[in-house]
Design an enzyme around this catalytic site. Structure first.
Site, PDB file in Angstrom:
ATOM      1  N   GLU A 169       0.891  -1.180   0.000  1.00 22.40           N
ATOM      2  CA  GLU A 169       0.000   0.000   0.000  1.00 22.40           C
ATOM      3  C   GLU A 169       0.919   1.218   0.000  1.00 22.40           C
ATOM      4  OE1 GLU A 169      -2.246   0.538   3.648  1.00 22.40           O
ATOM      5  OE2 GLU A 169      -3.677   1.926   2.712  1.00 22.40           O
ATOM      6  N   ASP A 172     -12.346  -0.676   2.069  1.00 18.62           N
ATOM      7  CA  ASP A 172     -11.351  -0.406   3.110  1.00 18.62           C
ATOM      8  C   ASP A 172     -11.980   0.232   4.354  1.00 18.62           C
ATOM      9  OD1 ASP A 172      -8.793  -0.574   4.155  1.00 18.62           O
ATOM     10  OD2 ASP A 172      -7.941   1.036   2.966  1.00 18.62           O
TER      11      ASP A 172
END
Ligand code: ADE
Ligand code: ZN
Length: 308
Positions: A187, A265
């Site tokens: 990420e 998310d």
């Protein structure tokens, strides 16, 4: 709306400002402001850490089993409206244990909501990588008293500086218990973190993984082994992992033949639930219905516990 599975969703990241205020009143927790719009106005983030600071702060309102039940029930209602038929839901027990909220309150409330929900769903227990490997092991041992209530373990929170290899032992224990394994990697961290997640933690899915695209050998490995990636486009923009949705590498990941899925998310913080992510890909990146269908099919293939 196309049916889909959601595989990368932090239940604490579904805590909408309205619920923050309601739970603060219910539990007599003092907040810097009780104004929903003022809370939402803080949701502008420079990077992952600046988001995590607000995310952990807001969680202070979650105290009782009923709070966790209400949180998860609200998500499941929203998810159903967004075409979610199956959800594999992350939770962060350390963020609660460290505030004095015991494991049975957290797991009890979440599991009861999942049981009462209409969609199929399951829990994945995440370790906070910035709290270290020793604490992760203690948490797993505590949680094993509730082994039937979760299907796997994950690794989240601040990424850079906390490589997956630190967590080899706790992931080995999880594997020996028959638990599924996932980890946030690639990420903010580089492809080396994705390699470690695969080789050291033996993960079956990679959460985010967008920076894997910097390494062609890694891309080949992910493609050949059909390791799914749970990509979260709106999150990546809001946490500035990518400059804008138009610059997102997701279409190239699909072209590479990767098992890409799309997820929300922390939807309360990033401006959209899962279908909003699909819609943004259509709108901003011109992704076709065939591409989006493929992503939705991937989401069911990538699920651990879907019995559809
Ligand atoms: N996107 C994210 N990355 C790492 N940890 C998280 N915890 C909640 N959301 C997260
Ligand atoms: Zn995440």
């Amino acid at each position: 709306m196309r049916p889909k599975a959601e595989l990368h969703l932090h239940i604490e990241g579904t805590l909408e400002p309205e619920l923050v205020v309601e739970l603060a009143r219910r539990n007599r927790v003092d907040l810097p402001t009780f104004d929903v719009e003022a809370i939402r106005a803080r949701y502008s983030f420079a990077n992952l850490q600046s988001f995590l600071d607000v995310y952990y702060e807001n969680m202070a309102v979650l105290r009782t089993e009923e709070d966790f039940y209400d949180l998860a029930s609200a998500y499941l209602r929203r998810a159903a409206e967004q075409g979610v038929r199956h959800a594999e839901i992350f939770f962060d027990p350390q963020a609660h244990l460290s505030r004095g909220v015991p494991m049975d309150v957290v797991i009890g409330g979440l599991s009861a909501a999942l049981k009462d929900g209409e969609a199929s769903s399951a829990l994945i227990l995440c370790f906070l990588r910035d709290r270290g490997a020793e604490e992760a092991e203690q948490v797993l041992r505590t949680a094993l008293a509730y082994r039937d209530h979760f299907i796997g373990v994950g690794l989240d929170s601040a990424e850079v500086g906390y490589p997956p290899s630190l967590f080899r032992r706790v992931f080995d224990i999880a594997a020996a218990e028959g638990l599924h394994r996932v980890a946030h990697a690639g990420e903010e961290g580089g492809p080396d973190y994705v390699w470690e997640a695969l080789d050291v933690l033996r993960v079956e899915r990679v959460d985010h993984g967008i920076r894997a695209m910097e390494d062609p050998q890694l891309v080949a490995r992910l493609r050949e082994e059909r390791i799914p990636l749970t990509v979260c486009p709106l999150s990546n923009v809001r946490l500035r992992a990518v400059p804008s949705l138009r610059d997102h590498i997701l279409p190239a990941m699909l072209d590479e033949g990767l098992v890409v899925t799309v997820n929300s998310d922390d939807p309360a913080y990033f401006g959209g639930y899962v279908e909003d992510n699909y819609a943004a890909l259509r709108r901003e990146l011109g992704m076709t219905e065939e591409q989006l269908d493929r992503i939705a099919r991937n989401s069911f293939e990538a699920a651990f516990a879907y019995e559809g």
